[in-house]
Structures are given as structure tokens and as C-alpha cells.
Design a protein around this motif. Structure first.
Motif, PDB file in Angstrom:
ATOM      1  N   VAL A  13       0.777  -1.173   0.099  1.00 39.88           N
ATOM      2  CA  VAL A  13       0.157   0.038   0.006  1.00 39.88           C
ATOM      3  C   VAL A  13       1.009   1.234  -0.083  1.00 39.88           C
ATOM      4  O   VAL A  13       1.812   1.214   0.628  1.00 39.88           O
ATOM      5  N   ARG A  14       0.488   2.199  -0.793  1.00 41.60           N
ATOM      6  CA  ARG A  14       1.195   3.423  -0.883  1.00 41.60           C
ATOM      7  C   ARG A  14       0.145   4.499  -0.842  1.00 41.60           C
ATOM      8  O   ARG A  14      -0.906   4.244  -1.310  1.00 41.60           O
ATOM      9  N   ALA A  23      -5.285  11.596 -11.848  1.00 41.42           N
ATOM     10  CA  ALA A  23      -5.118  10.585 -12.243  1.00 41.42           C
ATOM     11  C   ALA A  23      -4.199  10.075 -13.227  1.00 41.42           C
ATOM     12  O   ALA A  23      -3.506   9.059 -13.258  1.00 41.42           O
ATOM     13  N   PHE A  26      -0.526   8.491 -12.388  1.00 39.07           N
ATOM     14  CA  PHE A  26      -0.373   7.030 -12.567  1.00 39.07           C
ATOM     15  C   PHE A  26       0.402   6.541 -13.830  1.00 39.07           C
ATOM     16  O   PHE A  26       0.807   5.676 -13.685  1.00 39.07           O
ATOM     17  N   TRP A  30       4.348   8.128 -10.240  1.00 35.25           N
ATOM     18  CA  TRP A  30       3.690   8.643  -9.334  1.00 35.25           C
ATOM     19  C   TRP A  30       4.079   8.732  -7.924  1.00 35.25           C
ATOM     20  O   TRP A  30       3.784   9.433  -7.155  1.00 35.25           O
ATOM     21  N   ILE A  56      -3.565  10.359  -3.217  1.00 35.51           N
ATOM     22  CA  ILE A  56      -3.230   9.349  -4.208  1.00 35.51           C
ATOM     23  C   ILE A  56      -2.905   8.079  -3.369  1.00 35.51           C
ATOM     24  O   ILE A  56      -2.217   8.082  -2.654  1.00 35.51           O
ATOM     25  N   VAL A  57      -3.617   6.983  -3.823  1.00 36.62           N
ATOM     26  CA  VAL A  57      -3.318   5.662  -2.945  1.00 36.62           C
ATOM     27  C   VAL A  57      -3.353   4.544  -4.347  1.00 36.62           C
ATOM     28  O   VAL A  57      -3.833   4.561  -5.234  1.00 36.62           O
ATOM     29  N   SER A  58      -2.527   3.553  -3.844  1.00 35.54           N
ATOM     30  CA  SER A  58      -2.343   2.460  -4.707  1.00 35.54           C
ATOM     31  C   SER A  58      -2.297   1.047  -3.784  1.00 35.54           C
ATOM     32  O   SER A  58      -1.539   1.351  -2.716  1.00 35.54           O
ATOM     33  N   LEU A  60      -1.824  -3.153  -4.004  1.00 31.61           N
ATOM     34  CA  LEU A  60      -1.469  -4.387  -4.552  1.00 31.61           C
ATOM     35  C   LEU A  60      -1.895  -5.473  -3.686  1.00 31.61           C
ATOM     36  O   LEU A  60      -1.350  -5.429  -2.524  1.00 31.61           O
ATOM     37  N   GLU A 128      -5.138  -5.269  -8.197  1.00 28.13           N
ATOM     38  CA  GLU A 128      -4.649  -3.689  -7.997  1.00 28.13           C
ATOM     39  C   GLU A 128      -5.856  -2.888  -8.004  1.00 28.13           C
ATOM     40  O   GLU A 128      -6.684  -3.004  -8.761  1.00 28.13           O
ATOM     41  N   GLN A 130      -6.290   1.475  -7.628  1.00 29.37           N
ATOM     42  CA  GLN A 130      -5.675   2.965  -7.705  1.00 29.37           C
ATOM     43  C   GLN A 130      -6.583   3.914  -7.793  1.00 29.37           C
ATOM     44  O   GLN A 130      -7.455   3.779  -8.539  1.00 29.37           O
ATOM     45  N   THR A 131      -6.343   5.109  -7.019  1.00 30.23           N
ATOM     46  CA  THR A 131      -7.317   6.306  -7.361  1.00 30.23           C
ATOM     47  C   THR A 131      -6.463   7.350  -6.615  1.00 30.23           C
ATOM     48  O   THR A 131      -5.671   7.584  -6.006  1.00 30.23           O
TER      49      THR A 131
END
Length: 193
Positions: A13-14, A23, A26, A30, A56-58, A60, A128, A130-131
């Protein structure tokens, strides 16, 4: 302070906060943009009185684990009466084309757990998510914190594996299915002084 924890799985998680993430970030580096133009989880974000912060979050999935159900932001603040408040926002989720928000919440992802075999299927969920998200209830005058919670699809709990191994039955009051999670450290929003 830039840390996250899980309930067991090895999800990644980031999470960054700033004021101009989009957006499009990404499609580039990013993570570099997160450090260059914002603060990472665990950081303090100083308000600018111009706009709401953008996060901003990602996330996996664990390469050997269950797919992801959803990403949530939990916001906390102290209201005008001095009471602590928290609110959960669903911000990214699997199968977004078919799982539409209902009264501000995303419907359940489904359940593929077979309790007779203690198995599940990654036929639902996403690998995954992301947003970029902005708090729709943001007030620039109020201190707040934001942290991310990531949920996996339902999987059998360890008690189901033990019951199969020892050939015992579990009572109805035993929780047999869980959604494992990851939690980030918060980003602290401070109004402009």
C-alpha cells in the motif's frame, strides 16, 4: 512514520496527500510525484486555504493471497462540540462497473469461500486498486487525519483449517470467514496558520 500494517497478508500500500494530484500521475512515476508534490502516509499536510487536499493511493494484492475488494479512507476530526468524529469513505473497489455506490457505500464483493474444503477463488476482486480522491466534506478550517484501509475478498479463517485438520465441527457462533486488511499510518491535515 511512513508505515502500514496488515492482519497477515503481504499486500503493498502507498498513500500520499497533496493539492494537485491527478489520475494522470499514475501514467508517470507517481511515487516520485507523491514525494515531490505531497507528503507520504505519516506526514503532516499544511493547508493552503485554496483547495481541498487530494490523496493518491495504490494497493497491490499479496502475490500468494486473495484479491482486493476495496480501498477506504477513514477521516477523523473534532467537531464544533469537541467530540471526536470518524467517517469511512469507499474510494476504489473491484468491479466498479457493476458494483455501484448505494447510499454512499459499495455493495459486498461476494463470497467464494467453500467451508467444506477451506478454499476460496480469486474469481472476484482485483489484483490492484488505484485512485486519486478528494474529501467531499472538506472544511479548510478543521484539523483532520486521513488513513487508508484496504480489504481483501472473503477468505476462510484459520479455525476452518484447524476444524478440517482435526475433523471437528465448528459451532454456529464461530466466525469462519474474514476479510483480511491493511492499514496505513495517517496523513495529518493542518489548516493554514
Amino acid at each position: 512514520r511512513e508505515v502500514y500494517a496488515t492482519t497477515g497478508p503481504r499486500m503493498s500500500v502507498r498513500f500520499f496527500g497533496g493539492f494537485d494530484f491527478t489520475a494522470d500521475d499514475f501514467s508517470k512515476d507517481w511515487v516520485k510525484a507523491g514525494y515531490d508534490r505531497g507528503v507520504p502516509m505519516g506526514g503532516d499536510l499544511q493547508g493552503d486555504d485554496k483547495s481541498a487536499p487530494r490523496f493518491i493511493v495504490s494497493a497491490l494484492k499479496d502475490p500468494d493471497g486473495a484479491n482486493l475488494d476495496r480501498v477506504q479512507v477513514i477521516k477523523g476530526w473534532i467537531d464544533s462540540n469537541g467530540k471526536t468524529q470518524e467517517k469511512v469513505f469507499d474510494i476504489a473497489w473491484s468491479d466498479a462497473e457493476t458494483r455501484k455506490l448505494e447510499n454512499g457505500k459499495v455493495p459486498a464483493v461476494g463470497n467464494t469461500v467453500d467451508l467444506a474444503t477451506a478454499e476460496y477463488s480469486n474469481s472476484i476482486g482485483a489484483t490492484e486498486l488505484q485512485t486519486v480522491w478528494t474529501d467531499p466534506e472538506f472544511d479548510s478550517a478543521i484539523k483532520a487525519f486521513y488513513y487508508v484501509r484496504v480489504l481483501e475478498i472473503p477468505t476462510p479463517r484459520w479455525v476452518v483449517f484447524d476444524a478440517l485438520r482435526y475433523k471437528t465441527a465448528l459451532s454456529d457462533d464461530v466466525t469462519k470467514i474474514a476479510q483480511e486488511r491493511a492499514y496505513t499510518s495517517p496523513i495529518w491535515y493542518n489548516p493554514k496558520a
